[in-house]
Design an enzyme around this catalytic site. Structure first.
Site: not given
Ligand code: NAD
Length: 350
Positions: A135, A185, A217, A241, A245
């Site tokens: 980001y 990852k 994943d 992020d 959620d």
């Protein structure tokens, strides 16, 4: 202890007022002062994070925020949008660690879209790095190469950034069930291979805490398959992020979820995970519990007063057990109450 209170927009002032009443009722030595952030600040000063708010926020030990934003400010230039105020204060205060608990109280098990037996009693803490990763990484952009447009971003973490967020996760786990799951990852991304290596190094400083690793994943899948296996999950900005959620929706009751964003000295900003709910603003029906639980997180993380934090959380559990419900968590057979009555019930339980 000085708290900067930023009620913000929409339901923000209604829900913050209840959290302030709860903090006052604890009879701690707390000084509170209000300032403007978001759309209300734009209306009053033209700036969503005005100088007076900056000065108060910097001089305070903690910030309690309601929520910002609303349709009346959506068409303003980008630098005047309420969300700019939110990003501005996070950056200004160096809040790099975002803590989002996803707790499903047994009484609210039917609010989730998952089967009650999968989620009843769920208690996970997601720790998300908030100021690094893809980001913010450079270089970034969209440019023309070989006659076509390409878009690119840079995933980047230094080991010091990884170490400090891992320490936040391990410290939190020490106050909970002493389990940390680090999400990366590493099979594809070198940046997250470093993440895993540093996680293992930091883990050695906390021999009492059980450290595990998941690829992102698989973590996304495990969160809906068997979420109760987790205690603390820690991950980078982008994965966090998405996973935070996902975790919050396991509980199905957005009006219940608090959050904390901390700097390196445990100064923090505390706010509900939901937005300003313009659709119900001013009606006195919003659920104040996420904001009250955010105040409990403030007591735990900034003021290191675990007993006071547990008193507030215990009072919230009690009002749920007594059957008090705002509209967002109402079910037939329970007592429907408004924002103020819910605050009254928490005060009585305290
Ligand atoms: P929202 O979270 O405000 O509302 C989503 C739905 O949940 C609405 O139906 C709302 O009524 C309900 N809801 C939310 N909080 C509730 C509560 N405490 N009690 C009862 N019901 C509640 O999300 P949105 O509608 O997408 O966004 C509204 C505004 O809030 C937008 O301007 C958005 O930019 C802003 N926003 C701010 C923050 C923040 O301040 N941190 C976060 C998210 C969205």
């Amino acid at each position: 202890m000085k708290i900067c209170v930023l009620p913000g927009d929409g339901i923000g002032p209604e829900i913050t007022a209840e959290a302030v009443r709860v903090l006052k009722a604890l009879d701690l030595r707390i000084e509170m002062e209000e300032a403007l952030l978001g759309g209300c600040a734009v209306d009053a000063t033209g700036n969503p994070y005005p100088e007076a708010t900056q000065n108060l926020a910097r001089a305070s030990d903690a910030v309690l925020l309601g929520a910002v934003g609303g349709p009346q400010w959506d068409n303003l230039p980008r630098e005047q949008r309420p969300e700019r105020g939110l990003l501005g204060i996070r950056k200004d205060l160096g809040l790099f660690a975002n803590l989002r608990p996803a707790i499903l109280y047994p009484e609210l098990a039917n609010a989730s879209t998952l089967k009650p037996e999968v989620v009843a009693g769920l208690d996970i803490l997601i720790v998300r790095e908030l100021t690094g990763d893809i980001y913010f990484g450079q270089p970034r952009g969209i440019e023309v190469r070989n006659g076509e447009r390409v878009g690119f971003n840079t995933m980047i973490y230094s080991e010091s950034e990884i170490r400090r967020i891992l320490r936040v996760a391990f410290e939190a786990a020490m106050k909970r069930n002493k389990k940390v799951c680090s999400v990366d990852k590493m099979n594809v991304l070198e940046c997250t291979q470093l993440w895993r290596d540093v996680a293992i190094e930091v883990g050695k400083e906390y021999p009492e805490v059980e450290l595990s690793h998941l690829l992102v994943d698989n973590a996304a899948m495990q969160l809906v398959r068997a979420p109760k296996q987790f205690d603390v999950m820690v991950t980078g900005n982008m994965f966090g992020d998405i996973l935070s959620d996902e975790a919050s929706m396991l509980t199905g009751s957005i009006g219940m979820l608090p959050s904390a964003s901390l700097d390196a000295n445990n100064k923090g900003m505390y706010e509900p995970s939901h937005g300003s709910a313009p659709d119900i603003a001013g009606q006195g029906v919003a659920n104040p519990l996420a904001t009250i639980l955010s105040a409990a997180m403030m007591l735990r993380y900034t003021f290191a007063d675990e007993a006071a934090a547990q008193r507030v959380e215990g009072a919230v559990k009690k009002v749920l057990a007594q059957g008090f419900r705002t509209g967002d968590i109402y079910e037939p057979g329970t007592k429907r109450v408004g924002t103020r009555e819910m605050g009254d019930a928490v005060l009585a339980a305290l």
